[in-house]
Design an enzyme around this catalytic site. Structure first.
Site, PDB file in Angstrom:
ATOM      1  N   TYR A  44      26.149  31.967  -7.550  1.00 43.35           N
ATOM      2  CA  TYR A  44      26.946  31.138  -6.657  1.00 43.35           C
ATOM      3  C   TYR A  44      28.386  31.171  -7.134  1.00 43.35           C
ATOM      4  O   TYR A  44      28.667  30.923  -8.299  1.00 43.35           O
ATOM      5  CB  TYR A  44      26.434  29.694  -6.624  1.00 43.35           C
ATOM      6  CG  TYR A  44      27.211  28.802  -5.673  1.00 43.35           C
ATOM      7  CD1 TYR A  44      28.105  27.852  -6.155  1.00 43.35           C
ATOM      8  CD2 TYR A  44      27.075  28.927  -4.296  1.00 43.35           C
ATOM      9  CE1 TYR A  44      28.830  27.048  -5.282  1.00 43.35           C
ATOM     10  CE2 TYR A  44      27.800  28.128  -3.410  1.00 43.35           C
ATOM     11  CZ  TYR A  44      28.673  27.191  -3.920  1.00 43.35           C
ATOM     12  OH  TYR A  44      29.412  26.399  -3.057  1.00 43.35           O
ATOM     13  N   ASP A  69      32.470  35.127 -13.549  1.00 45.06           N
ATOM     14  CA  ASP A  69      32.647  33.789 -12.988  1.00 45.06           C
ATOM     15  C   ASP A  69      32.204  32.778 -14.050  1.00 45.06           C
ATOM     16  O   ASP A  69      31.017  32.523 -14.213  1.00 45.06           O
ATOM     17  CB  ASP A  69      31.827  33.639 -11.707  1.00 45.06           C
ATOM     18  CG  ASP A  69      31.929  32.223 -11.153  1.00 45.06           C
ATOM     19  OD1 ASP A  69      31.407  31.986 -10.037  1.00 45.06           O
ATOM     20  OD2 ASP A  69      32.501  31.345 -11.833  1.00 45.06           O
ATOM     21  N   LYS A  89      35.832  23.473 -13.365  1.00 45.47           N
ATOM     22  CA  LYS A  89      35.074  22.384 -13.980  1.00 45.47           C
ATOM     23  C   LYS A  89      35.729  21.847 -15.267  1.00 45.47           C
ATOM     24  O   LYS A  89      36.687  21.071 -15.206  1.00 45.47           O
ATOM     25  CB  LYS A  89      33.627  22.830 -14.189  1.00 45.47           C
ATOM     26  CG  LYS A  89      32.920  23.137 -12.834  1.00 45.47           C
ATOM     27  CD  LYS A  89      31.478  23.445 -13.002  1.00 45.47           C
ATOM     28  CE  LYS A  89      30.889  24.038 -11.739  1.00 45.47           C
ATOM     29  NZ  LYS A  89      30.374  23.056 -10.782  1.00 45.47           N
TER      30      LYS A  89
HETATM   31  P1  KE4 Z   1      33.886  24.717  -6.568  1.00 44.61           P
HETATM   32  O1  KE4 Z   1      34.549  25.370  -5.385  1.00 44.61           O
HETATM   33  O2  KE4 Z   1      32.651  23.876  -6.172  1.00 44.61           O
HETATM   34  O3  KE4 Z   1      34.853  23.961  -7.468  1.00 44.61           O
HETATM   35  O4  KE4 Z   1      33.315  25.878  -7.522  1.00 44.61           O
HETATM   36  C1  KE4 Z   1      32.454  26.850  -6.978  1.00 44.61           C
HETATM   37  C2  KE4 Z   1      31.638  27.486  -8.091  1.00 44.61           C
HETATM   38  C3  KE4 Z   1      31.976  28.752  -8.523  1.00 44.61           C
HETATM   39  N1  KE4 Z   1      31.289  29.359  -9.526  1.00 44.61           N
HETATM   40  C4  KE4 Z   1      30.240  28.736 -10.124  1.00 44.61           C
HETATM   41  C5  KE4 Z   1      29.491  29.448 -11.216  1.00 44.61           C
HETATM   42  C6  KE4 Z   1      29.848  27.439  -9.719  1.00 44.61           C
HETATM   43  O5  KE4 Z   1      28.784  26.836 -10.310  1.00 44.61           O
HETATM   44  C7  KE4 Z   1      30.558  26.797  -8.687  1.00 44.61           C
HETATM   45  C8  KE4 Z   1      30.180  25.416  -8.172  1.00 44.61           C
HETATM   46  N2  KE4 Z   1      29.001  24.840  -8.752  1.00 44.61           N
HETATM   47  C9  KE4 Z   1      28.262  23.934  -7.892  1.00 44.61           C
HETATM   48  C10 KE4 Z   1      27.014  23.450  -8.637  1.00 44.61           C
HETATM   49  N3  KE4 Z   1      26.337  24.428  -9.409  1.00 44.61           N
HETATM   50  C11 KE4 Z   1      29.106  22.796  -7.447  1.00 44.61           C
HETATM   51  C12 KE4 Z   1      28.357  21.627  -6.881  1.00 44.61           C
HETATM   52  C13 KE4 Z   1      28.577  21.507  -5.400  1.00 44.61           C
HETATM   53  O6  KE4 Z   1      28.605  22.542  -4.675  1.00 44.61           O
HETATM   54  O7  KE4 Z   1      28.707  20.335  -4.958  1.00 44.61           O
END
Ligand code: KE4
Length: 429
Positions: free
Chosen positions: A147, A242, A270
Site C-alpha cells: 500500500y 516506501d 508518519k
Molecule cells: P498517507 O497518505 O495515508 O499519509 O500514507 C499512505 C501510505 C503510504 N505508504 C505506506 C507504507 C503506508 O502504510 C501508507 C498509509 N498507511 C495506512 C495504514 N497502514 C494509513 C491508514 C489509513 O489509510 O487511514
C-alpha cells in the site's frame, strides 16, 4: 439498556454517517473488517487513548504508525505550541524546514535531496511521476498487498484499507492507468526477474515496502531486497523504498540504511511528522533535481513544510536521536510476541505472531506468511472476534487483520502484561 460504553460513540457515529461517507475520513477506521461501530476518541496521553464515552484503552494502533513516542509527548506538544504562537503557515521558505531537510539527509545514507510534502500518498505518487520523468518510461511494478497511498497507480491489488473493504482495486481508475501498473507477489525475486525480462525496458520504477506493513507485518525474506536492487540497477529502473511506516520505526534512520541497501528514492511519512501531516520524498540528487522549479517534473503543495508539522517532526526526531529507544522498544516487542505465541500453544490456538522491533501482527493461521495470499489464508473472522474481545478488555488494536500493531516508548512492561492478560481470554473462540 444499550451498553453505556458505546452510547455516545454510537450517537456521534450516527451523526457522522449523515455528513461523511461511512462516517469516517479514512475507510480503515470504519471497523468494516472487525464489525461494530468505531469508537470515537477524544484524547490521547502516552500509551493511552480515551473515548468520548470516558473509557480508557491501551493503544497498540498508534494512529497507524506516527506515534513512536506515544500520545501528547511533552516535547512534541511544546514544540507545536511554540510554533503555533508564531503563526500556522507562511507559504514561504522557513529555517525549520531547512533544518528538517538537513537532518533527514544526514541520517539517511541514500538521501542526497529531499522534498517535504503533506502525506505518504503525495510522497509515493511524486516518486512515481519523478521516476517516469527521469526514465521516460511509463510502467511501474508494485507488490500485491503493498500500500502506497490512494493515488491512481497504486490502487491495484493494494493492501491496507482496500483489503478491509473487499475491493482489491478501486473503481474510478482508467484502464490505461491500471495497464501501466504491474503487480507481482511480495518476497518472490524469481517472479520479479521474469517480469523484468519481459518489461524491464518499459519499467520506470519498482516501488516496495522494504518491510510490508499493509497485509499485516510481512518482513522481507533474506536476499529479496538485495535482488530487487540488483535487478533494477541492471535495467536502469528506479528503485523506490516506501518507508512511510518503517522510516525511523526500527532505528534512527530508514530500514534500507540499517540493511546497507541504497534505493534510488525513499518515501517517508508518519514518524517524521510526529502525528502531524508531514511526509517526504528524497534520494539521488540526479533524480530529485528533476523536480520543479529546478527540473521539469512538477510537484507542489500549499502546506508543504508547514511550520507546525515540521516542529512536530523535528522534536520527534530529536527525542529519538537523543534517547535511542529502539533496543527497549524491540525488547518489549519480543516479549509480547513470545508470551502471545506461548499462549497460543497452551490453548491450542492456531495463531502466529509476526514481530520486528516494535511492530507486530497476530495471524490466525498456520504456515509461513511471506505474501498477500499467505496473509489472506489466515482467519479474518477470528481476528475480528479477537479484536472485539480485546477492545472490550480495554486494548485498542488496528481494526483490521491487514495492518500492523505498534509499540511506542510510552508502553510500559505493565501495558504488555495487560495485553497478555486480555489475550488469555480473547484468543479463545
Ligand atoms: P498517507 O497518505 O495515508 O499519509 O500514507 C499512505 C501510505 C503510504 N505508504 C505506506 C507504507 C503506508 O502504510 C501508507 C498509509 N498507511 C495506512 C495504514 N497502514 C494509513 C491508514 C489509513 O489509510 O487511514
Amino acid at each position: 439498556m444499550e451498553n453505556k460504553i458505546s452510547d455516545t460513540s454510537a450517537r456521534l457515529h450516527g451523526r457522522a454517517c449523515r455528513v461523511m461517507p461511512g462516517g469516517v475520513n479514512s475507510p480503515v477506521r470504519a471497523f468494516n473488517a472487525v464489525g461494530g461501530e468505531p469508537v470515537v476518541m477524544t484524547r490521547g496521553q502516552g500509551s493511552r487513548l480515551y473515548s468520548v464515552d470516558g473509557r480508557e484503552y491501551i493503544d497498540f494502533c498508534g494512529s497507524w504508525g506516527p506515534l513512536i513516542l506515544g500520545h501528547a509527548h511533552p516535547t512534541v506538544t511544546a514544540a507545536v505550541q511554540r510554533a503555533a504562537a508564531d503563526g500556522t503557515s507562511f507559504g514561504t521558505s522557513t529555517p525549520s524546514e531547512v533544518e528538517l531537510a538537513e537532518r533527514l539527509c544526514d541520517l539517511i545514507a541514500a538521501m542526497e535531496r529531499v522534498r517535504l510534502v503533506n502525506s505518504g500518498t503525495e510522497a509515493c505518487m511524486t516518486a512515481v511521476r519523478l521516476a517516469r520523468g527521469f526514465t521516460g518510461r511509463a510502467k511501474i511494478l508494485k507488490f500485491a498487498g503493498g500500500y502506497h497511498g490512494h493515488a491512481d497507480p497504486f490502487l491495484i491489488d493494494a493492501g491496507s484499507g482496500l483489503l478491509t473493504g473487499g475491493i482489491a482495486s478501486s473503481a474510478g481508475i482508467p484502464d490505461a492507468v491500471g495497464a501501466d501498473t504491474l503487480v507481482t507477489p511480495y518476497n518472490d525475486p524469481d517472479a520479479v526477474n521474469t517480469l523484468m525480462q519481459r518489461y524491464g525496458t518499459e519499467l520506470a520504477a519498482v516501488i516496495v515496502e522494504p518491510v510490508a506493513g499493509n497485509m499485516g507485518l510481512v518482513p522481507p525474506v533474506a536476499g529479496f531486497l538485495e535482488e530487487l536492487r540488483r535487478l533494477t540497477r541492471d535495467a536502469g529502473v528506479v528503485l523506490v523504498f516506501d518507508e512511510v511506516i518503517t522510516g525511523f520505526r526500527l532505528g534512527p534512520t530508514t530500514f534500507g540504511t540499517l540493511q546497507g541497501i541504497e534505493p534510488d528514492l525513499i518515501c517517508l511519512g508518519k514518524i517524521i511528522g510526529g502525528g502531524m501531516p508531514m511526509a517526504a520524498l528524497g534520494g539521488r540528487a540526479d533524480i530529485m533535481d528533476r523536480l520543479a522549479p529546478l527540473g521539469d517534473v512538477y510537484q507542489a503543495g500549499t502546506l508543504s513544510g508547514n511550520p507546525l508539522a515540521v516542529a512536530a517532526g523535528l522534536s520527534t526526531l530529536g527525542v529519538l536521536i537523543g534517547t535511542n529507544p529502539y533496543p527497549a522498544i524491540a525488547r518489549k516487542g519480543e516479549r509480547l510476541a513470545k508470551r502471545l505465541r506461548a499462549l497460543a500453544v497452551e490453548q491450542g490456538i492456531t495463531m502466529q505472531v509476526a514481530q520486528l522491533g516494535g511492530m507486530f501482527t497476530p495471524f490466525f493461521g498456520s504456515g509461513p506468511i511471506r505474501n498477500l495470499d499467505d496473509a489472506k489464508r489466515c482467519d479474518k473472522e477470528r481476528y475480528a472476534r479477537f479484536f472485539r474481545k480485546m477492545l472490550q478488555a480495554g486494548i485498542y488494536l488496528p481494526p483490521s487483520p491487514f495492518e500492523t500493531c505498534f509499540i511506542s516508548t510510552a508502553h510500559t512492561n505493565d501495558d504488555i502484561e495487560k495485553f497478555i492478560d486480555a489475550a488469555k481470554t480473547a484468543v479463545r473462540d
